[in-house]
Design a protein around this motif. Sequence first.
Motif, mmCIF file in Angstrom:
data_model
loop_
_atom_site.group_PDB
_atom_site.id
_atom_site.type_symbol
_atom_site.label_atom_id
_atom_site.label_comp_id
_atom_site.label_asym_id
_atom_site.label_seq_id
_atom_site.Cartn_x
_atom_site.Cartn_y
_atom_site.Cartn_z
ATOM 1 N N PRO A 1 -9.587 -2.704 -2.008
ATOM 2 C CA PRO A 1 -10.377 -2.193 -0.881
ATOM 3 C C PRO A 1 -9.912 -2.752 0.462
ATOM 4 O O PRO A 1 -9.996 -2.073 1.481
ATOM 5 C CB PRO A 1 -11.803 -2.670 -1.179
ATOM 6 N N LEU B 1 -7.152 -3.025 1.587
ATOM 7 C CA LEU B 1 -6.041 -2.276 2.175
ATOM 8 C C LEU B 1 -6.480 -0.937 2.749
ATOM 9 O O LEU B 1 -5.680 -0.215 3.323
ATOM 10 C CB LEU B 1 -4.959 -2.014 1.117
ATOM 11 N N MET B 2 -7.754 -0.622 2.598
ATOM 12 C CA MET B 2 -8.200 0.683 3.092
ATOM 13 C C MET B 2 -8.372 0.675 4.612
ATOM 14 O O MET B 2 -8.613 -0.358 5.211
ATOM 15 C CB MET B 2 -9.507 1.102 2.403
ATOM 16 N N ARG B 3 -8.261 1.861 5.211
ATOM 17 C CA ARG B 3 -8.343 1.970 6.677
ATOM 18 C C ARG B 3 -9.726 1.623 7.189
ATOM 19 O O ARG B 3 -9.884 0.916 8.176
ATOM 20 C CB ARG B 3 -7.978 3.401 7.113
ATOM 21 N N ILE B 4 -10.738 2.202 6.518
ATOM 22 C CA ILE B 4 -12.101 1.806 6.838
ATOM 23 C C ILE B 4 -12.500 0.825 5.764
ATOM 24 O O ILE B 4 -12.653 1.199 4.611
ATOM 25 C CB ILE B 4 -13.059 3.016 6.810
ATOM 26 N N SER B 5 -12.632 -0.431 6.121
ATOM 27 C CA SER B 5 -12.883 -1.437 5.095
ATOM 28 C C SER B 5 -14.265 -1.226 4.489
ATOM 29 O O SER B 5 -15.273 -1.282 5.177
ATOM 30 C CB SER B 5 -12.771 -2.831 5.699
ATOM 31 N N PRO B 6 -14.320 -0.947 3.182
ATOM 32 C CA PRO B 6 -15.623 -0.689 2.559
ATOM 33 C C PRO B 6 -16.406 -1.980 2.365
ATOM 34 O O PRO B 6 -15.834 -3.064 2.342
ATOM 35 C CB PRO B 6 -15.253 -0.078 1.217
ATOM 36 N N LYS C 1 0.817 -1.211 0.000
ATOM 37 C CA LYS C 1 0.000 0.000 0.000
ATOM 38 C C LYS C 1 0.852 1.261 0.000
ATOM 39 O O LYS C 1 0.750 2.080 -0.899
ATOM 40 C CB LYS C 1 -0.977 0.042 1.168
#
Lengths: 301, 518
Positions: B220, B222-227, B115
Amino acid sequence: MNSKNRNRYIAISSMILLLFILWGCASQKAFWGSADSGFILNYRMEKGDILQYTISGNVNQSMEMMGQSIDTKTDFLSKYSIKINDINQQKNFLTTITIDDMSIKVNSQQGVINPDLSSIIGKKFGLTASPKGKELEYSGVDSITINMGQMAGGKQSVKNYFRDVFTDLPKKPVKIGDTWTSKDERTEPQGGMQVHMVMDAKHKLLGYEEIDGMACLKIETKGKGTLDGSGERNGAQLSFEGDLETKSTWFFAYKKGLLVKANSDSFMEATIAVSGPTDMTIPMTQETKSGLKLISPPPKK
Amino acid sequence: MKRATITSIIILIFSALIFAQQPIAEKEPAYVSAEKIARHLAFLSSDAMKGRNTPSPELDSAAVYIAGEFAGYGLKPAGDNGTYFQKFFVLHSRLGQPNAFAIITDSSETAFDIKQDFVPLHFSANRQIVAPVVFAGYGITAAKYNYDDYNGIDVRGKIVLIFTHEPQEKNANSVFDGEKLTDFSKPVNKAISAREHGAAGMIVVTDPNHRFRRPPNPWPSLMRISPKGGIPLTLEERMENKIVAVRTGKNLAEFLLDGTGKTMAELQTLIDTGLQPHSFEIPGKKIKMETHLNYDRKPTQNVVGLLEGSDPLLKEEVIIIGAHYDHLGTRNDTIIYNGADDNASGTVGILTVAETLAENNLHPRRSILFCAWAGEEKGLFGSRYYVDSAPVFPLENTVANMNLDMIGRNDSGKVELEGLYSSAELAEIINQENEGVGLKIVAKKSSAGRSDHASFLRKGVPAVEFFTGFHPDYHQPTDTAEKCFPEGIAQICRLVAKVSLRLAIDKKRPAFTQRKEN
Ligand SMILES: [Zn+2]
Ligand SMILES: [Zn+2]
């Protein structure tokens, strides 16, 4: 048609654009903390004063999809006046903001979005601010909206463009060469999402500079922050995360107690995940440059 | 009598030949009724179709319906194994475990973060490799532009470090098609090229013209707020022997180049000014990289039916009448995006034109191929698959593409056309044939969207999209059949049928004009 993709990009990009016009301006907002005995920075307007400012700048946004870049450039300009109606017992300023002029132009590979803002020019709203630049209360601003058009996210409150009329000033006195840090955290609705921002800033009082005949203190602010948001837009679930870096230079007329000039650059790298009815992940970058200037100081007394 | 008979036969042959020279389009065919158009439209945009998502069982049902109609008109199956279906695969990809990247020197091993510093590309192989690195410019071998980043270097078993995009990207006069990106710029084509040159891995870094400092993150997870969603759906690339492929940020690339005396910006300037490769092996460093992806692979299909040309030579050339038959599916399986205008209307359009041309015994000289594309809403998957991997006729034999996308809202005799710039001659034919149809033709105002005709334009085929305008129901659950105008669809289909016939008859093919901008 697959303008789905493109149009949704435009919609999302405009949303993020608006978001960042806001945060771009927000980075101008001081995150000023404290220092030892030095200059005591306060707003010192008087009842009846009228200050006129311009803010202008541009936002360069780049998104990537399937190896292709989608670039958008937005220019914005606004001119507004702050009238000091009264100063209350807590020494807060009761002001009326008048939108004297405003324009936004979004250029993309798909064409130009140039919303008609004539209906909001001349509109007024109320704002109460503290001597340290805290914006305490807005009134009558929510009804003033900008219509960016169907493809670009529809109606947006003008509040976003006037959120940082005042600058937060350091609570303690500061001396030349002093540095201090601050933290700012807020959650605000933006483009159908609740966006949470955390910003850590480092400030330095660099020295003196005379601007338009006014003795000013020059202050540099460097900030690093994160943005996270989620919500819904046009039936799509959105998640957003971004990392933001800003750098601003400020000029505060410490004797008169006025913000005179500010220049700010910010850079954000972000990811937008969109789900249902279509899934996609859109990486993006956004660079914002903006400048604020006092163009009409209050009458000398 | 014998002589007379022979003479009459000769006359007959001649008159037949003369008749064949006549523009057949002057014969007014019997057109499909608005009632029939309304019936097709109601079926394809019914709730039972659940918004025709790609891929979905409902889209498959729509495909069967379209194929049934094609068969009824006597079109030849032009798909796989004598069917009307041209199958391709779409992938939902997720990041697996592990994914790692390190730079190794004699004395150190520096690990990098997923990331922040690198992300696997969606077509990467699931394995670990350790190999030296070769900087290979943009990673392009393009004989037609006399350009080869792989010239003079040996990348066999090594990892190539390459820029995104292509040389002289911002130069309107670039041999690489001006400012428009060519197919050579696509990451997947670069991976295929790297593999053909024997490379074991590929590292793609944002070229210095662009602002991304980090690798753009497509994952997705790897995103902080998992979508909730956002799992990328991609068209399966036809790649045998995949290589390990990652996208990196600028920091990592500069770290790799450190000690070579060169920076990315300098290298790009050198390559772009001279259009000569500046590839070299980076000494003293090896890369250990590993990617793991999980795929959910699902089939879907285009539907293709052929009206074969009557001329023994010209029948090898084809006019393609296309429309995407997919739409957005549902939201949470409850709210249905019926997609009546987008694009049941265009799908009905190709059925209507096919029936008109097939059932009036018009015998066009060139062949006409009717294509219902899947996956347009996901990124032109069906038409991309067709032009890149499975053209029924060679693309150089493809005379023109007419794309019907959102033709349902013609209530005032107006149609917007996109792509007229691609061929002045095609534009001229459309205008001439429109004289008998009487539509008001305007250039498409919002060029915001490029639909499936863009796949053909990309390959240098003249292509025009027929479109009746955006509306508040666009991509909304409210895009329903009763808001469409079957008479209006019929009118547009008359024009498309006439233009198709002209294209199938005229000796001369419309020439393609490359658009300068975009
Ligand atoms: Zn469509
Ligand atoms: Zn669509």
